[in-house]
Enzyme design. Sequence first.
Site, short mmCIF file in Angstrom:
data_model
loop_
_atom_site.label_atom_id
_atom_site.label_comp_id
_atom_site.label_asym_id
_atom_site.label_seq_id
_atom_site.Cartn_x
_atom_site.Cartn_y
_atom_site.Cartn_z
N MET A 1 0.84 -1.20 0.00
CA MET A 1 0.00 0.00 0.00
C MET A 1 0.87 1.25 0.00
SD MET A 1 -3.18 -0.81 0.03
CE MET A 1 -4.38 -1.98 0.65
N CYS A 2 0.18 2.36 -0.05
CA CYS A 2 0.90 3.62 -0.19
C CYS A 2 0.22 4.65 0.71
CB CYS A 2 0.81 4.10 -1.64
SG CYS A 2 1.25 2.83 -2.83
#
Lengths: 257, 257
Positions: A1-2
Amino acid sequence: MCQLLGMNCNVPTDICFSFEGFCARGGKTDDHKDGWGIAFFEGKGCRMFLDAKSSVTSPIAALVKRYPIHSNHVIAHIRKATQGEITLENCHPFRRELWGRYWVFAHNGDLPGFNPLDLSFYQPVGTTDSEKAFCVILETLRKQFPLKKPSLEELYPVLEKITRTLANIGIFNYLFSDGDYFFAHCSTKLCYIVRQAPFAAAHLIDEDLVVDFSELTKPEDRVAVIATTPLTDNEVWTHLKPGELLAFRDGRVISVE
Amino acid sequence: MCQLLGMNCNVPTDICFSFEGFCARGGKTDDHKDGWGIAFFEGKGCRMFLDAKSSVTSPIAALVKRYPIHSNHVIAHIRKATQGEITLENCHPFRRELWGRYWVFAHNGDLPGFNPLDLSFYQPVGTTDSEKAFCVILETLRKQFPLKKPSLEELYPVLEKITRTLANIGIFNYLFSDGDYFFAHCSTKLCYIVRQAPFAAAHLIDEDLVVDFSELTKPEDRVAVIATTPLTDNEVWTHLKPGELLAFRDGRVISVE
């Protein structure tokens, strides 16, 4: 994820304070260290900084933290790779031109198995699901409005519909702007704060840093900061609801209905 | 008018030395101070730095001079405005995506009265003749090769033909690359040098700076530097002929016939 960071204001504002805290999550207070990027709109122009290095070690990120670039529309991203290698072409934000405007997009999430085959105007350069989704959004808007940029009221329902389709595939939080319109979509996690008079001091969560905005602002200034999770621990952040697609203008959420 | 700087190499190389001399022309040794920009390809990825400030005063230019970014394909530009205001969207290089690759373009010259009306895929964001010409080139290539990127041998004659048409309008020196193909067109003024073993020391014209490339290179390295006018005063630069469109690969001119 970011993680995502956005800013939308009624006067050109620098993002140094928020970017300082956000950057720390790229390897110091969190592990989103597979590249980062930031886009600043200045009028119709767009300035982007990208690096496949982590935001805590990148000399370019150090410059962005130090050098106040004033902008009404900013989109930033720190990456923790899920799909696509750690390369420059896979760093967000992504940018393409549509209707004589630069459109910028950054994504937090994951669209497993997503592989659109019917792209004709826009092709991804890298290998992320995120850039593919961006191409699909632009392609959809272009097909719907082939000649010129529509009004926000015309564009919004088309964007909302394609967003829903894409969000059904997986996690799809994003920021999207052309330096005029500014959209934030929450699939699972996104929040924002509007800073306006009376301004107060804000303290970062990720760095021991305080800024007293009352010393730096005029009474009429208004700034919305949008982030995956709150950046400060002494302000009240509003969490978007899953499925919510907000339009920002002049530092606040506007109604498009 | 403006000035161009390009680099094409067989191994990723930094452009710090050449950029140092080039930057001086943006307000110190010459008056090209209406903005600057540089694009570095890293694989399919492309990193760009743009500023409407002059290259001698821009903190971003200072970073680029100091921070060695290694790339096989670099295109840089310093601007002296002829058409279009001094704004970020009018800074070269310009970038668009075609066939899933980023294409980058910078122009030195002037195309008086040029105003193409039949653009459908690519629209200019700014107001320069240069960006319009770039859009026309991409549009022409796209219409000729709608599905995928052609071979260099297929692409070259199409590019040459549209280049000739545009060069008939005015002065049209340019650099154009997608991080794979690299083109330099001379309408009035462009030169290049190929540095290869045995490497020697080079001395800048615009700054009192010497670099001994024999200390920094391996015997197999090869670097072509392309510029509007020579950057060094102790090397032999080759001047392109008006009308010449060169393709570079791995640090040298290649024949495409």
